[in-house]
Design a protein around this motif. Structure first.
Motif, PDB file in Angstrom:
ATOM      1  N   TYR A  18       0.848  -1.191   0.000  1.00  0.00           N
ATOM      2  CA  TYR A  18       0.000   0.000   0.000  1.00  0.00           C
ATOM      3  C   TYR A  18       0.885   1.243   0.000  1.00  0.00           C
ATOM      4  CZ  TYR A  18      -3.888  -3.023   1.148  1.00  0.00           C
ATOM      5  OH  TYR A  18      -4.846  -3.991   1.132  1.00  0.00           O
ATOM      6  N   PHE A  20       2.445   4.985  -0.451  1.00  0.00           N
ATOM      7  CA  PHE A  20       1.856   6.302  -0.222  1.00  0.00           C
ATOM      8  C   PHE A  20       1.719   7.072  -1.526  1.00  0.00           C
ATOM      9  CE2 PHE A  20       1.399   6.997   4.247  1.00  0.00           C
ATOM     10  CZ  PHE A  20       2.180   6.011   4.793  1.00  0.00           C
ATOM     11  N   VAL A  24      -1.708   8.850   1.164  1.00  0.00           N
ATOM     12  CA  VAL A  24      -1.761   7.398   1.000  1.00  0.00           C
ATOM     13  C   VAL A  24      -2.254   7.039  -0.390  1.00  0.00           C
ATOM     14  CG1 VAL A  24      -2.154   6.771   3.406  1.00  0.00           C
ATOM     15  CG2 VAL A  24      -4.053   7.455   2.020  1.00  0.00           C
ATOM     16  N   TYR A 172      -5.748   5.175   4.043  1.00  0.00           N
ATOM     17  CA  TYR A 172      -5.127   4.580   2.859  1.00  0.00           C
ATOM     18  C   TYR A 172      -6.199   4.458   1.783  1.00  0.00           C
ATOM     19  CZ  TYR A 172      -0.796   3.429   5.278  1.00  0.00           C
ATOM     20  OH  TYR A 172       0.406   3.514   5.938  1.00  0.00           O
TER      21      TYR A 172
END
Length: 388
Positions: A18, A20, A24, A172
């Motif tokens: 995941y 950024f 995010v 996120y």
């Protein structure tokens, strides 16, 4: 207080999948087929992420009673809550995985209290998305309006818990699946047979979800459905404070019921005193039926055209305040959906808000939002203990 299911787990290791983007960005990857049946694959549209989602089958869901249905529209995501309060995200040794997202919290909260609810929103076609769909089903929330996006992940939120249980969020997304719900994916039949249509402001931040939100609310309003609005301010998700203020207020005058917190009043009035009734009354538009101001452990205030007042809260030891406001909203809407005449009867409305305050209070005694939402029996038991 026993939860209806267990969502507790610990998360260790990196979040390399995941990366950024600005704050995010959701990653992509393959997920295992969870065994659900889906209709044949639909066509992608342009741009690449804007694809029409798929709905889960709804066999076995309880029959909806049109007369008391609350349809909740917006985001559903995964909260990761530190197992130890008072530490930064970097210092937290582990996290408890908990389903969340304000509109979904409200939908589950209503069902947990014995009411009739449905959720409309979008998650990723990934393991977390399927998990969230299962949680709705396990909690008797109608999920006909839930869609799955194969091109975007289910949103995640890491929640920093201070020692007093208050929170800060790191999200996120950008884009996460909830942001990509399109108007042509809406279940208008479900929307228009509701008694109350509930939503927040996060779904107004980006397209195409913004247009879907506006279309859904218009369809509900045109069908005579009561509109319930909890802005649920999350400043890090908006481009700026001013855009957040403008976005939240852009749909303010269409709502019949609005719930705000003290901090949100200060934000929307640009620093004015949230405890001054004259300040709060500035937010009361001509068609508003009920304005609610939550004050955490101190309870809430209520304002209608005819009367106003305050209802005390239930004092408890706070572990995690995530979902407390949503539990309050669930408690309120579950009662109003069954009897909208409460809006004209101050004594009965006050009783209803006492119930709602206890819903919020019980929720802060456990970690996570949906896992902590109380049953009707737990709320009534807590009320009995206060008068015993």
């Amino acid at each position: 207080m026993a939860a209806l299911y267990s969502t507790s787990s610990c998360l260790y290791g990196s979040l390399a999948s995941y990366p950024f983007h600005k704050s995010v960005k959701m990653g992509r990857g393959k997920v295992k087929d969870p065994g659900y049946y889906f209709p044949p694959r639909f066509q992608r549209s342009t741009p690449k992420f804007h694809v029409q989602g798929k709905a889960l089958p709804v066999d076995g869901l309880p029959e909806i009673k049109d007369s008391s249905l609350v349809v909740c529209f917006g985001e559903m995501l995964i909260d990761f809550v530190p197992t130890i309060s008072g530490l930064s995200l970097a210092d937290a040794p582990a996290f408890k995985k908990a389903p969340g997202g304000a509109p979904a919290n409200v939908a589950v909260g209503i069902a947990r209290l014995g009411g009739s609810s449905a959720f409309i929103g979008k998650v990723g076609e990934d393991e977390f998305g399927y998990m969230l769909a299962n949680i709705l089903k396990e909690n008797n929330v109608n999920s006909e309006g839930m869609r799955f996006d194969p091109g975007a992940r289910t949103a995640l939120a890491f929640v920093t818990l201070r020692s007093d249980g208050e929170r800060e969020f790191m999200f996120y997304r950008n884009p996460s699946a909830d942001m990509l719900l399109q108007e042509n994916e809406l279940d208008f039949d479900l929307i228009t047979k509701a008694t109350i249509f509930h939503y927040g402001s996060i779904s107004l931040i980006t397209e195409p979800c913004k247009s879907a939100h506006i279309a859904a609310a218009k369809a509900a309003k045109d069908a005579g459905v009561v509109l319930s609005y909890d802005p649920n301010l999350r400043l890090p998700l908006w481009p700026s404070a001013e855009s957040a203020r403008e976005g939240i207020m852009s749909i303010w005058d269409t709502a019949d019921i609005i719930k705000v917190s003290e901090d949100e009043i200060s934000f929307l009035t640009q620093g004015e005193d949230p405890y001054d009734d004259a300040v709060v009354r500035k937010l009361f538009h001509p068609n508003l039926k009920l304005l609610l101001v939550t004050e955490g452990p101190h309870g809430c205030r209520y304002y209608t055209r005819e009367f106003s007042g305050r209802v005390k809260g239930l004092m408890v030891e706070a572990v995690d305040t995530t979902g407390a406001g949503d539990a309050f909203v669930a408690g309120t809407l579950s009662q109003l959906a069954s009897d909208l005449s409460l809006l004209q009867d101050e004594d009965r409305l006050r009783d209803a808000l006492r119930f709602s305050n206890v819903c919020g209070a019980l929720t802060v005694t456990e970690r996570g939002a949906i896992p902590a939402l109380p049953t009707r029996e737990a709320v009534l038991d807590a009320i009995l203990k206060t008068v015993a």
